[in-house]
Design a protein around this motif. Sequence first.
Motif, PDB file in Angstrom:
ATOM      1  N   ALA A 197       0.827  -1.200   0.000  1.00 50.14           N
ATOM      2  CA  ALA A 197       0.000   0.000   0.000  1.00 50.14           C
ATOM      3  C   ALA A 197       0.863   1.252   0.000  1.00 50.14           C
ATOM      4  O   ALA A 197       2.007   1.242   0.462  1.00 50.14           O
ATOM      5  CB  ALA A 197      -0.933   0.010   1.217  1.00 50.14           C
ATOM      6  N   THR A 198       0.284   2.326  -0.514  1.00 48.19           N
ATOM      7  CA  THR A 198       0.902   3.643  -0.431  1.00 48.19           C
ATOM      8  C   THR A 198      -0.131   4.618   0.086  1.00 48.19           C
ATOM      9  O   THR A 198      -1.329   4.503  -0.218  1.00 48.19           O
ATOM     10  CB  THR A 198       1.442   4.097  -1.802  1.00 48.19           C
ATOM     11  N   PHE A 199       0.318   5.594   0.889  1.00 54.23           N
ATOM     12  CA  PHE A 199      -0.598   6.553   1.490  1.00 54.23           C
ATOM     13  C   PHE A 199       0.136   7.873   1.689  1.00 54.23           C
ATOM     14  O   PHE A 199       1.059   7.957   2.501  1.00 54.23           O
ATOM     15  CB  PHE A 199      -1.104   6.013   2.833  1.00 54.23           C
ATOM     16  N   ASN A 200      -0.239   8.879   0.917  1.00 63.49           N
ATOM     17  CA  ASN A 200       0.210  10.240   1.213  1.00 63.49           C
ATOM     18  C   ASN A 200      -0.668  10.714   2.364  1.00 63.49           C
ATOM     19  O   ASN A 200      -1.783  11.195   2.159  1.00 63.49           O
ATOM     20  CB  ASN A 200       0.078  11.153  -0.002  1.00 63.49           C
ATOM     21  N   ALA A 201      -0.150  10.586   3.582  1.00 58.61           N
ATOM     22  CA  ALA A 201      -0.963  10.775   4.780  1.00 58.61           C
ATOM     23  C   ALA A 201      -0.981  12.201   5.297  1.00 58.61           C
ATOM     24  O   ALA A 201      -1.617  12.482   6.323  1.00 58.61           O
ATOM     25  CB  ALA A 201      -0.459   9.834   5.892  1.00 58.61           C
ATOM     26  N   SER A 202      -0.281  13.119   4.633  1.00 58.96           N
ATOM     27  CA  SER A 202      -0.236  14.522   5.054  1.00 58.96           C
ATOM     28  C   SER A 202       0.226  14.675   6.500  1.00 58.96           C
ATOM     29  O   SER A 202      -0.212  15.595   7.207  1.00 58.96           O
ATOM     30  CB  SER A 202      -1.605  15.199   4.868  1.00 58.96           C
ATOM     31  N   LEU A 203       1.101  13.785   6.943  1.00 59.84           N
ATOM     32  CA  LEU A 203       1.671  13.901   8.284  1.00 59.84           C
ATOM     33  C   LEU A 203       2.921  14.767   8.229  1.00 59.84           C
ATOM     34  O   LEU A 203       3.990  14.396   8.721  1.00 59.84           O
ATOM     35  CB  LEU A 203       1.961  12.514   8.864  1.00 59.84           C
ATOM     36  N   ASN A 204       2.769  15.904   7.600  1.00 55.89           N
ATOM     37  CA  ASN A 204       3.827  16.912   7.542  1.00 55.89           C
ATOM     38  C   ASN A 204       3.379  18.109   8.364  1.00 55.89           C
ATOM     39  O   ASN A 204       2.176  18.360   8.531  1.00 55.89           O
ATOM     40  CB  ASN A 204       4.111  17.329   6.109  1.00 55.89           C
ATOM     41  N   ARG A 205       4.330  18.837   8.874  1.00 56.63           N
ATOM     42  CA  ARG A 205       4.016  19.971   9.727  1.00 56.63           C
ATOM     43  C   ARG A 205       4.781  21.205   9.246  1.00 56.63           C
ATOM     44  O   ARG A 205       5.787  21.092   8.552  1.00 56.63           O
ATOM     45  CB  ARG A 205       4.363  19.663  11.184  1.00 56.63           C
ATOM     46  N   ALA A 206       4.313  22.382   9.645  1.00 56.98           N
ATOM     47  CA  ALA A 206       4.909  23.628   9.187  1.00 56.98           C
ATOM     48  C   ALA A 206       6.230  23.942   9.876  1.00 56.98           C
ATOM     49  O   ALA A 206       7.029  24.719   9.355  1.00 56.98           O
ATOM     50  CB  ALA A 206       3.936  24.784   9.403  1.00 56.98           C
ATOM     51  N   ASP A 207       6.473  23.328  11.033  1.00 56.13           N
ATOM     52  CA  ASP A 207       7.668  23.627  11.812  1.00 56.13           C
ATOM     53  C   ASP A 207       8.448  22.352  12.108  1.00 56.13           C
ATOM     54  O   ASP A 207       7.856  21.297  12.378  1.00 56.13           O
ATOM     55  CB  ASP A 207       7.295  24.306  13.132  1.00 56.13           C
ATOM     56  N   GLU A 208       9.763  22.461  12.081  1.00 51.84           N
ATOM     57  CA  GLU A 208      10.623  21.324  12.369  1.00 51.84           C
ATOM     58  C   GLU A 208      10.398  20.848  13.802  1.00 51.84           C
ATOM     59  O   GLU A 208      10.373  21.640  14.741  1.00 51.84           O
ATOM     60  CB  GLU A 208      12.089  21.706  12.167  1.00 51.84           C
ATOM     61  N   GLY A 209      10.213  19.542  13.981  1.00 52.93           N
ATOM     62  CA  GLY A 209      10.001  18.960  15.290  1.00 52.93           C
ATOM     63  C   GLY A 209       8.548  18.909  15.721  1.00 52.93           C
ATOM     64  O   GLY A 209       8.220  18.237  16.713  1.00 52.93           O
ATOM     65  N   ARG A 210       7.674  19.598  14.994  1.00 54.62           N
ATOM     66  CA  ARG A 210       6.264  19.633  15.385  1.00 54.62           C
ATOM     67  C   ARG A 210       5.609  18.258  15.265  1.00 54.62           C
ATOM     68  O   ARG A 210       4.749  17.894  16.082  1.00 54.62           O
ATOM     69  CB  ARG A 210       5.511  20.653  14.540  1.00 54.62           C
ATOM     70  N   LEU A 211       5.988  17.479  14.255  1.00 54.50           N
ATOM     71  CA  LEU A 211       5.387  16.157  14.107  1.00 54.50           C
ATOM     72  C   LEU A 211       5.739  15.281  15.302  1.00 54.50           C
ATOM     73  O   LEU A 211       4.890  14.528  15.805  1.00 54.50           O
ATOM     74  CB  LEU A 211       5.834  15.487  12.801  1.00 54.50           C
ATOM     75  N   ILE A 212       6.975  15.359  15.779  1.00 58.40           N
ATOM     76  CA  ILE A 212       7.365  14.593  16.964  1.00 58.40           C
ATOM     77  C   ILE A 212       6.491  14.993  18.152  1.00 58.40           C
ATOM     78  O   ILE A 212       5.988  14.130  18.894  1.00 58.40           O
ATOM     79  CB  ILE A 212       8.855  14.822  17.288  1.00 58.40           C
ATOM     80  N   THR A 213       6.278  16.282  18.318  1.00 60.86           N
ATOM     81  CA  THR A 213       5.419  16.753  19.404  1.00 60.86           C
ATOM     82  C   THR A 213       4.007  16.200  19.267  1.00 60.86           C
ATOM     83  O   THR A 213       3.416  15.701  20.234  1.00 60.86           O
ATOM     84  CB  THR A 213       5.378  18.296  19.411  1.00 60.86           C
ATOM     85  N   ASP A 214       3.453  16.254  18.050  1.00 62.96           N
ATOM     86  CA  ASP A 214       2.085  15.790  17.836  1.00 62.96           C
ATOM     87  C   ASP A 214       1.932  14.293  18.061  1.00 62.96           C
ATOM     88  O   ASP A 214       0.858  13.826  18.473  1.00 62.96           O
ATOM     89  CB  ASP A 214       1.632  16.144  16.420  1.00 62.96           C
TER      90      ASP A 214
END
Length: 414
Positions: free
Chosen positions: A41-58
Amino acid sequence: MVKLLGVLAPGLAAAALLVPHGAAAPADPSATGRPDPVRFATFNASLNRADEGRLITDLSTPDNPQAQAVAEIIQRTDPDVLLINEFDYDDAGTAAQLFADNYLSVSQNGADPITYPYHFTAPSNTGIPSGFDLNHDGSVGGPDDALGFGEFPGQYGMVVYSKYPIVESEIRTFQNFRWKDMPGALLPDDPETPEPGDWYSDDVLDIFPLSSKSHWDVPVNIRGKVVHLLASHPTPPVFDGAEDRNGTRNHDEIRFWADYVSPGHRSDYIYDDEGHTGGLEPGASFVIAGDLNSDPHDGDSIPGSAQQVLEHPRVNSTDTPDSDGAVEQSELQGGANLDHIGDPRYDTADFADTAPGNVRVDYVLPSKNLRIADSGVFWPVSDDPLFRLVGTYPFPSSDHRLVWTDVKVYGRNP
């Protein structure tokens, strides 16, 4: 013992991570019968964030609504091998581990948890400063002057999750392959000058990579048979000018895989980040996966871009993933969708209703020596209880839909 794989990007000292989660790989379901199909499977999941490190926080807590919706979609479809596009990269692979631990391995709304014993992630060209005025706006700096569009290094990265062992010693990455080293590359023209292919100066082309993120060959050992997951996320063919620098790059990023799976002279020019040359071996099994940002009939890509892999003699395109939800949304939204040539049931992304409309841009394409058992796009119709996971704009998960293909993997490597 799984080890760290060093893959260095220009200006970004970082390691590619191949990480076990401690669970055993799936066993052959039958001692006497044929094994079950394997779901890629492939999934463009939009798990990108505007700020560096924000995804880790989320992802550090298990209650981020978007990550929960993405994880539930994955749990409902239960892929064996999964590529996620638009997943911010970090040097330690922390975000990838957190998503596995806090979301995938935790039941979302009653769906069965899913455990991936292995995952792989590596640096992306996105957000790495080029030092040049790539968009010719008179200044140097910012996301549009990076080696791949991004506000910070690793934004819009990728990660692969697998229930089956990843063959670490045979992984190949092509992050640093230079665009100019592709024979016959469609280098963009400056419309203000007579010289062909001169939008980028020689100094730029000496450092400019083909891949806007990266291209990965991730071999997966499925019950003794290696299948190469060929993962990428070419740049959208828009957000440029008459020079079409993104359209031409998109075309050649897709062409890279068409050349790579062609043994012999056609792939001799290719070199990976470790300096090894050539493409895939004759007879090797593979699955091309990712958001290729190119619809075969509609949208803004250079005509024939997607067809480079769709119509490749080594690619099995006999079964096209589809959904009823895509048909319904095309009819409900109207707009640009009414003028499309392509069948809406094959759409995989819900874009603006003006242009380009809903299109097919996400692909899972097996090699012809892999028989397709089934396929689909996770896009429920609006009266389905699971429609809440995809919805309409603003989307609860992503503007893309998860695409899957089940293949029958027989035999072992010689």
